[in-house]
Design a protein around this motif. Structure first.
Motif, PDB file in Angstrom:
ATOM      1  N   LYS A   1      40.058  -9.617   7.717  1.00  0.00           N
ATOM      2  CA  LYS A   1      41.337  -8.943   8.022  1.00  0.00           C
ATOM      3  C   LYS A   1      41.568  -7.727   7.116  1.00  0.00           C
ATOM      4  O   LYS A   1      42.349  -6.841   7.438  1.00  0.00           O
ATOM      5  CB  LYS A   1      42.503  -9.931   7.956  1.00  0.00           C
ATOM      6  CG  LYS A   1      42.911 -10.318   6.573  1.00  0.00           C
ATOM      7  CD  LYS A   1      44.191 -11.134   6.603  1.00  0.00           C
ATOM      8  CE  LYS A   1      44.678 -11.280   5.176  1.00  0.00           C
ATOM      9  NZ  LYS A   1      45.523 -12.373   4.887  1.00  0.00           N
ATOM     10  N   GLU A   2      40.880  -7.688   5.985  1.00  0.00           N
ATOM     11  CA  GLU A   2      41.032  -6.560   5.061  1.00  0.00           C
ATOM     12  C   GLU A   2      40.511  -5.251   5.657  1.00  0.00           C
ATOM     13  O   GLU A   2      40.980  -4.179   5.310  1.00  0.00           O
ATOM     14  CB  GLU A   2      40.270  -6.837   3.736  1.00  0.00           C
ATOM     15  CG  GLU A   2      40.723  -8.089   2.988  1.00  0.00           C
ATOM     16  CD  GLU A   2      42.198  -8.040   2.603  1.00  0.00           C
ATOM     17  OE1 GLU A   2      42.677  -6.933   2.325  1.00  0.00           O
ATOM     18  OE2 GLU A   2      42.855  -9.101   2.632  1.00  0.00           O
ATOM     19  N   THR A   3      39.503  -5.348   6.517  1.00  0.00           N
ATOM     20  CA  THR A   3      38.853  -4.116   6.993  1.00  0.00           C
ATOM     21  C   THR A   3      38.845  -3.964   8.521  1.00  0.00           C
ATOM     22  O   THR A   3      38.499  -2.898   9.022  1.00  0.00           O
ATOM     23  CB  THR A   3      37.387  -4.071   6.502  1.00  0.00           C
ATOM     24  OG1 THR A   3      36.792  -5.326   6.781  1.00  0.00           O
ATOM     25  CG2 THR A   3      37.314  -3.765   5.015  1.00  0.00           C
TER      26      THR A   3
ATOM     27  N   MET B   1      46.247  -4.212   9.443  1.00  0.00           N
ATOM     28  CA  MET B   1      45.498  -4.775  10.569  1.00  0.00           C
ATOM     29  C   MET B   1      46.462  -5.350  11.623  1.00  0.00           C
ATOM     30  O   MET B   1      47.490  -5.924  11.262  1.00  0.00           O
ATOM     31  CB  MET B   1      44.578  -5.890  10.090  1.00  0.00           C
ATOM     32  CG  MET B   1      43.626  -6.325  11.166  1.00  0.00           C
ATOM     33  SD  MET B   1      42.982  -8.020  11.068  1.00  0.00           S
ATOM     34  CE  MET B   1      44.406  -9.062  11.070  1.00  0.00           C
TER      35      MET B   1
ATOM     36  N   LYS C   1      32.575 -10.992   6.466  1.00  0.00           N
ATOM     37  CA  LYS C   1      33.097  -9.620   6.358  1.00  0.00           C
ATOM     38  C   LYS C   1      31.965  -8.591   6.344  1.00  0.00           C
ATOM     39  O   LYS C   1      32.058  -7.544   7.011  1.00  0.00           O
ATOM     40  CB  LYS C   1      33.918  -9.520   5.074  1.00  0.00           C
ATOM     41  CG  LYS C   1      34.568  -8.172   4.861  1.00  0.00           C
ATOM     42  CD  LYS C   1      35.446  -8.208   3.615  1.00  0.00           C
ATOM     43  CE  LYS C   1      36.095  -6.880   3.376  1.00  0.00           C
ATOM     44  NZ  LYS C   1      35.716  -6.244   2.134  1.00  0.00           N
ATOM     45  N   GLU C   2      30.896  -8.867   5.613  1.00  0.00           N
ATOM     46  CA  GLU C   2      29.792  -7.896   5.473  1.00  0.00           C
ATOM     47  C   GLU C   2      29.131  -7.613   6.816  1.00  0.00           C
ATOM     48  O   GLU C   2      28.459  -6.590   6.979  1.00  0.00           O
ATOM     49  CB  GLU C   2      28.689  -8.408   4.517  1.00  0.00           C
ATOM     50  CG  GLU C   2      29.143  -8.898   3.173  1.00  0.00           C
ATOM     51  CD  GLU C   2      29.800 -10.271   3.227  1.00  0.00           C
ATOM     52  OE1 GLU C   2      31.028 -10.320   3.012  1.00  0.00           O
ATOM     53  OE2 GLU C   2      29.122 -11.273   3.519  1.00  0.00           O
TER      54      GLU C   2
ATOM     55  N   LYS D   1      31.707  -4.155  11.052  1.00  0.00           N
ATOM     56  CA  LYS D   1      31.985  -2.745  10.762  1.00  0.00           C
ATOM     57  C   LYS D   1      33.472  -2.543  10.444  1.00  0.00           C
ATOM     58  O   LYS D   1      34.324  -3.175  11.077  1.00  0.00           O
ATOM     59  CB  LYS D   1      31.601  -1.974  12.035  1.00  0.00           C
ATOM     60  CG  LYS D   1      31.841  -0.513  12.028  1.00  0.00           C
ATOM     61  CD  LYS D   1      31.043   0.137  13.141  1.00  0.00           C
ATOM     62  CE  LYS D   1      31.885   0.441  14.357  1.00  0.00           C
ATOM     63  NZ  LYS D   1      31.112   1.150  15.402  1.00  0.00           N
ATOM     64  N   ASP D   2      33.781  -1.659   9.503  1.00  0.00           N
ATOM     65  CA  ASP D   2      35.188  -1.336   9.227  1.00  0.00           C
ATOM     66  C   ASP D   2      35.834  -0.808  10.504  1.00  0.00           C
ATOM     67  O   ASP D   2      35.237   0.010  11.208  1.00  0.00           O
ATOM     68  CB  ASP D   2      35.300  -0.244   8.150  1.00  0.00           C
ATOM     69  CG  ASP D   2      34.963  -0.774   6.764  1.00  0.00           C
ATOM     70  OD1 ASP D   2      34.572  -1.954   6.664  1.00  0.00           O
ATOM     71  OD2 ASP D   2      35.070   0.003   5.799  1.00  0.00           O
ATOM     72  N   GLY D   3      37.031  -1.264  10.799  1.00  0.00           N
ATOM     73  CA  GLY D   3      37.744  -0.763  11.971  1.00  0.00           C
ATOM     74  C   GLY D   3      37.365  -1.454  13.274  1.00  0.00           C
ATOM     75  O   GLY D   3      37.822  -1.041  14.352  1.00  0.00           O
TER      76      GLY D   3
ATOM     77  N   LYS E   1      40.239  -3.579  12.429  1.00  0.00           N
ATOM     78  CA  LYS E   1      41.379  -2.880  13.035  1.00  0.00           C
ATOM     79  C   LYS E   1      42.369  -3.901  13.613  1.00  0.00           C
ATOM     80  O   LYS E   1      43.583  -3.752  13.524  1.00  0.00           O
ATOM     81  CB  LYS E   1      40.855  -1.977  14.163  1.00  0.00           C
ATOM     82  CG  LYS E   1      41.938  -1.284  14.954  1.00  0.00           C
ATOM     83  CD  LYS E   1      41.315  -0.407  16.018  1.00  0.00           C
ATOM     84  CE  LYS E   1      42.364   0.251  16.875  1.00  0.00           C
ATOM     85  NZ  LYS E   1      41.762   1.082  17.919  1.00  0.00           N
TER      86      LYS E   1
END
Ligand code: NAD
Length: 285
Positions: free
Chosen positions: A251-253, A1, A220-221, A224-226, A255
Motif C-alpha cells: 500500500k506504500e507504493t 493510495m 512489495k518488491e 511496480k510503483d503506481g 496506486k
C-alpha cells in the motif's frame, strides 16, 4: 493510495439492484428466484451460502436453499438440478462447490440449464466469454471488473498480470481483460505454479491480479510503483483472514489496492445478484 473498497461498492451495486428488482416485481408480478444447492456440512460453504441468502433477501430476490445430506447419490443430485431447470419460478441455480467426495461436480455443472447458470461455470457460458458473446460471467472476475469500473481504473492498453489459472478466477479474469472495452483491452500475462521468472513478470504489470491461495505471496518488491493491485485470495491464518498480497507493505507504493477482507469478496456476491436479475429479465423477455 486508493483503497478499492469492495464492501462499499458492493452495497451500492446491491442497492441499485434492489430498486431495479422492485420495478421488475411490479412489471412481471413475481420476484427473481435463486436456488442454492448446498451438499454436506463444509463450514466455509455454509457461511458463503448464508451470506448469499442474506444478500438475496435484502435485494428482494427469493432465494431457496436446498440443504442436502452429504450421502446424496449422484442420480438424486442430478434429479434435483433437472427439477430446478424445469421450475419457472427459478431463474438462477447455484451449486455450491466443493461437493463431497464421490460426487461429480463437473457433470452436475454441465446439467444446469445455461440460461440459469448464474455462476457462469457451464461450458456454454465459458465458451461465450471466450467468443466475446453475451452470457453469464463467473462472479468473482466479473465483480472485479465492476470494481475497476466504479473506481474508474481503465485497463485499456495496460499490462495486466493475472497470477492463478483456476477455472473460476484466473482463466475467466484473463479472458475478460482481453475482451474489447475500456475495462478490458489489456495486454494480459497469466502466471501460475509453473511460471519461470514470475517476479519479473509481475514487476512489469500496471495491474496485478492475485488469485493463488498463498498468504502474502505477492511482495512489495515484486510490484511496480503506481500499480493497481487486486487481491482475490482469502486465506484463513492465525492472523485472521489474509490475502495473497502483502497489503501493509504494498500500500506504500501502489496506486490502488483491494483490502482483504472487504475487497473482492463482497463484489462476488453483488455479481451473483446481478446475474440472477439478468437471468430473470431474459426469462421474461
Ligand atoms: P485454485 O487453488 O483453484 O488456483 C490457484 C492458482 O494459483 C493455480 O492456478 C496455481 O497455478 C496458482 N499457484 C499456486 N501456487 C503458485 C505459485 N507458487 N506461484 C504461482 N502460482 C501459483 O484457487 P482459486 O479458486 O482460483 O482461488 C484462489 C484464491 O482466491 C484462494 O485464496 C481463494 O480462497 C480465493 N477466492 C476468493 C474469491 C472471492 O470471492 N474473493 C473467490 C474465489 C476464490
Amino acid at each position: 493510495m486508493i483503497v478499492l473498497n469492495g464492501k462499499e461498492t458492493a452495497l451500492a451495486v446491491r442497492e441499485e439492484l434492489r430498486v431495479e428488482i422492485e420495478g421488475l416485481k411490479e412489471k412481471f408480478g413475481r420476484a427473481p428466484g435463486l436456488a442454492v444447492i448446498l451438499v454436506g456440512e463444509d463450514p466455509a460453504s455454509k457461511v458463503y451460502v448464508r451470506n448469499k441468502e442474506i444478500a438475496c433477501e435484502k435485494a428482494g430476490i427469493v432465494s431457496t436453499a436446498y440443504k442436502i445430506d452429504a450421502g446424496v447419490s449422484q442420480d438424486e443430485l442430478e434429479d434435483l438440478i433437472l427439477k430446478l431447470n424445469n421450475d419457472d419460478s427459478v431463474d438462477g441455480i447455484l451449486l455450491q462447490l466443493p461437493l463431497p467426495k464421490g460426487l461429480d461436480s463437473q457433470k452436475c455443472l454441465e446439467l444446469i440449464d445455461p440460461g440459469k447458470d448464474v455462476d457462469g461455470f457451464h461450458p456454454v457460458n465459458v465458451g461465450k466469454l471466450m467468443l466475446g458473446l453475451p452470457g453469464f460471467r463467473s462472479c468473482t472476475p466479473a465483480g472485479i471488473i465492476t470494481l475497476l469500473e466504479r473506481y474508474n481504473l481503465p485497463t485499456s492498453g495496460k499490462k495486466a498480470v493475472v497470477i492463478g489459472r483456476s477455472n473460476i478466477v484466473g482463466k475467466p479474469l484473463a479472458m475478460m481483460l482481453m475482451q474489447y472495452g475500456d475495462f478490458a483491452n489489456a495486454t494480459v500475462t497469466v502466471c501460475h505454479s509453473r511460471t519461470a521468472g514470475l517476479a519479473e513478470e509481475v514487476k512489469g504489470a500496471d495491474f496485478v491480479f492475485a488469485a493463488i491461495g498463498i498468504p502474502k505471496f505477492v511482495k512489495k518488491e515484486m510490484v511496480k510503483d503506481g500499480a493497481v493491485v487486486v487481491d482475490v485470495g482469502i486465506n484463513r491464518t492465525d492472523e485472521g483472514l489474509v490475502g495473497d498480497c502483502d497489503y501493509e507493505a504494498i500500500k506504500e507504493t501502489a496506486k490502488a489496492m483491494t483490502p482483504v477482507p472487504g475487497g473482492v469478496g463482497p463484489m462476488t456476491i453483488a455479481q451473483l445478484l446481478a446475474n440472477t436479475v439478468e437471468a430473470f429479465k431474459n426469462h421474461n423477455s
